[in-house]
Write a protein that holds these residues in place. Structure first.
Motif, PDB file in Angstrom:
ATOM      1  N   VAL A 286      -1.946   7.376  -9.885  1.00 28.65           N
ATOM      2  CA  VAL A 286      -0.891   7.063  -8.926  1.00 28.65           C
ATOM      3  C   VAL A 286      -1.163   5.670  -8.363  1.00 28.65           C
ATOM      4  O   VAL A 286      -2.263   5.393  -7.879  1.00 28.65           O
ATOM      5  CB  VAL A 286      -0.861   8.091  -7.766  1.00 28.65           C
ATOM      6  CG1 VAL A 286       0.140   7.677  -6.697  1.00 28.65           C
ATOM      7  CG2 VAL A 286      -0.550   9.475  -8.293  1.00 28.65           C
ATOM      8  N   LYS A 287      -0.171   4.796  -8.445  1.00 26.21           N
ATOM      9  CA  LYS A 287      -0.319   3.441  -7.905  1.00 26.21           C
ATOM     10  C   LYS A 287      -0.429   3.519  -6.387  1.00 26.21           C
ATOM     11  O   LYS A 287       0.451   4.055  -5.720  1.00 26.21           O
ATOM     12  CB  LYS A 287       0.893   2.597  -8.302  1.00 26.21           C
ATOM     13  CG  LYS A 287       0.853   1.186  -7.797  1.00 26.21           C
ATOM     14  CD  LYS A 287       2.098   0.451  -8.272  1.00 26.21           C
ATOM     15  CE  LYS A 287       2.216  -0.912  -7.646  1.00 26.21           C
ATOM     16  NZ  LYS A 287       3.443  -1.598  -8.093  1.00 26.21           N
ATOM     17  N   ILE A 288      -1.547   3.015  -5.840  1.00 25.69           N
ATOM     18  CA  ILE A 288      -1.740   3.082  -4.400  1.00 25.69           C
ATOM     19  C   ILE A 288      -1.718   1.714  -3.730  1.00 25.69           C
ATOM     20  O   ILE A 288      -1.595   1.626  -2.518  1.00 25.69           O
ATOM     21  CB  ILE A 288      -3.027   3.844  -4.024  1.00 25.69           C
ATOM     22  CG1 ILE A 288      -4.259   3.186  -4.616  1.00 25.69           C
ATOM     23  CG2 ILE A 288      -2.929   5.303  -4.437  1.00 25.69           C
ATOM     24  CD1 ILE A 288      -5.569   3.769  -4.125  1.00 25.69           C
ATOM     25  N   ALA A 289      -1.846   0.641  -4.506  1.00 25.08           N
ATOM     26  CA  ALA A 289      -1.806  -0.695  -3.906  1.00 25.08           C
ATOM     27  C   ALA A 289      -1.543  -1.734  -4.983  1.00 25.08           C
ATOM     28  O   ALA A 289      -1.920  -1.555  -6.142  1.00 25.08           O
ATOM     29  CB  ALA A 289      -3.113  -1.008  -3.191  1.00 25.08           C
TER      30      ALA A 289
ATOM     31  N   PHE B 169       0.839  -1.190   0.000  1.00 22.76           N
ATOM     32  CA  PHE B 169       0.000   0.000   0.000  1.00 22.76           C
ATOM     33  C   PHE B 169       0.873   1.238   0.000  1.00 22.76           C
ATOM     34  O   PHE B 169       1.931   1.258   0.616  1.00 22.76           O
ATOM     35  CB  PHE B 169      -0.903   0.060   1.247  1.00 22.76           C
ATOM     36  CG  PHE B 169      -2.069  -0.852   1.198  1.00 22.76           C
ATOM     37  CD1 PHE B 169      -3.209  -0.496   0.500  1.00 22.76           C
ATOM     38  CD2 PHE B 169      -2.034  -2.079   1.832  1.00 22.76           C
ATOM     39  CE1 PHE B 169      -4.296  -1.346   0.454  1.00 22.76           C
ATOM     40  CE2 PHE B 169      -3.116  -2.926   1.799  1.00 22.76           C
ATOM     41  CZ  PHE B 169      -4.246  -2.565   1.100  1.00 22.76           C
ATOM     42  N   VAL B 170       0.420   2.291  -0.664  1.00 28.30           N
ATOM     43  CA  VAL B 170       1.066   3.597  -0.641  1.00 28.30           C
ATOM     44  C   VAL B 170       0.045   4.584  -0.108  1.00 28.30           C
ATOM     45  O   VAL B 170      -1.092   4.606  -0.563  1.00 28.30           O
ATOM     46  CB  VAL B 170       1.514   4.016  -2.060  1.00 28.30           C
ATOM     47  CG1 VAL B 170       2.061   5.428  -2.047  1.00 28.30           C
ATOM     48  CG2 VAL B 170       2.534   3.041  -2.606  1.00 28.30           C
ATOM     49  N   ARG B 171       0.428   5.380   0.875  1.00 25.87           N
ATOM     50  CA  ARG B 171      -0.523   6.368   1.421  1.00 25.87           C
ATOM     51  C   ARG B 171      -0.626   7.526   0.445  1.00 25.87           C
ATOM     52  O   ARG B 171       0.322   8.259   0.228  1.00 25.87           O
ATOM     53  CB  ARG B 171      -0.055   6.866   2.779  1.00 25.87           C
ATOM     54  CG  ARG B 171      -1.025   7.856   3.384  1.00 25.87           C
ATOM     55  CD  ARG B 171      -0.785   7.996   4.870  1.00 25.87           C
ATOM     56  NE  ARG B 171      -1.490   9.099   5.444  1.00 25.87           N
ATOM     57  CZ  ARG B 171      -2.795   9.133   5.692  1.00 25.87           C
ATOM     58  NH1 ARG B 171      -3.529   8.102   5.376  1.00 25.87           N
ATOM     59  NH2 ARG B 171      -3.359  10.188   6.246  1.00 25.87           N
ATOM     60  N   PHE B 172      -1.814   7.667  -0.153  1.00 27.65           N
ATOM     61  CA  PHE B 172      -2.062   8.730  -1.127  1.00 27.65           C
ATOM     62  C   PHE B 172      -3.445   9.289  -0.863  1.00 27.65           C
ATOM     63  O   PHE B 172      -4.445   8.687  -1.215  1.00 27.65           O
ATOM     64  CB  PHE B 172      -1.962   8.186  -2.555  1.00 27.65           C
ATOM     65  CG  PHE B 172      -2.278   9.216  -3.610  1.00 27.65           C
ATOM     66  CD1 PHE B 172      -1.425  10.284  -3.831  1.00 27.65           C
ATOM     67  CD2 PHE B 172      -3.417   9.110  -4.382  1.00 27.65           C
ATOM     68  CE1 PHE B 172      -1.715  11.237  -4.804  1.00 27.65           C
ATOM     69  CE2 PHE B 172      -3.717  10.048  -5.363  1.00 27.65           C
ATOM     70  CZ  PHE B 172      -2.860  11.107  -5.567  1.00 27.65           C
TER      71      PHE B 172
ATOM     72  N   TYR C 264      -5.003   2.040  -8.715  1.00 31.84           N
ATOM     73  CA  TYR C 264      -4.529   3.407  -8.970  1.00 31.84           C
ATOM     74  C   TYR C 264      -5.597   4.411  -8.555  1.00 31.84           C
ATOM     75  O   TYR C 264      -6.790   4.145  -8.667  1.00 31.84           O
ATOM     76  CB  TYR C 264      -4.248   3.613 -10.455  1.00 31.84           C
ATOM     77  CG  TYR C 264      -3.177   2.713 -11.017  1.00 31.84           C
ATOM     78  CD1 TYR C 264      -1.853   3.128 -11.048  1.00 31.84           C
ATOM     79  CD2 TYR C 264      -3.491   1.464 -11.526  1.00 31.84           C
ATOM     80  CE1 TYR C 264      -0.865   2.307 -11.571  1.00 31.84           C
ATOM     81  CE2 TYR C 264      -2.515   0.636 -12.052  1.00 31.84           C
ATOM     82  CZ  TYR C 264      -1.205   1.067 -12.071  1.00 31.84           C
ATOM     83  OH  TYR C 264      -0.232   0.246 -12.587  1.00 31.84           O
ATOM     84  N   MET C 265      -5.152   5.574  -8.113  1.00 29.65           N
ATOM     85  CA  MET C 265      -6.028   6.718  -7.881  1.00 29.65           C
ATOM     86  C   MET C 265      -5.387   7.911  -8.560  1.00 29.65           C
ATOM     87  O   MET C 265      -4.236   8.244  -8.258  1.00 29.65           O
ATOM     88  CB  MET C 265      -6.207   6.994  -6.391  1.00 29.65           C
ATOM     89  CG  MET C 265      -7.088   8.180  -6.109  1.00 29.65           C
ATOM     90  SD  MET C 265      -7.251   8.408  -4.336  1.00 29.65           S
ATOM     91  CE  MET C 265      -8.082   9.968  -4.320  1.00 29.65           C
TER      92      MET C 265
END
Length: 87
Positions: free
Chosen positions: A36-39, A5-8, A32-33
């Motif tokens: 931006v890849k978020i998970a 996970f990436v905090r976005f 993606y959100m």
């Protein structure tokens, strides 16, 4: 097996529309959100071979009481949904 996970969380998360995407292949799912890849995740032998469906929800896991806590937004606006299969 992996889960990343990436905090976005953009400042305008609740005030503007955003683009969400789920891309999957034989090995993993990638979320993606706003491009931006978020998970990303994969389990066992990769992704599921079973038929799937799209579910749009504001469901949040955990023990929060959304019926009495007024700090949570209870509106969920969807402009459009587009689904396609890669060749």
């Amino acid at each position: 097996d992996s889960l990343t996970f990436v905090r976005f969380v953009p400042d305008n998360l609740c005030s503007e529309f955003h683009t969400f995407a789920l891309d999957w292949d034989d090995d993993q799912y990638t979320v993606y959100m706003d491009d931006v890849k978020i998970a990303s995740t994969s389990w066992g032998d990769g992704t599921s071979n079973a038929s799937g469906e799209v579910v749009l929800s504001v469901c949040v896991p955990g023990s929060a009481d959304f019926t009495t806590d007024t700090s949570y937004v209870n509106d969920f606006a969807v402009d459009w949904v587009k689904i396609w299969q890669k060749d």
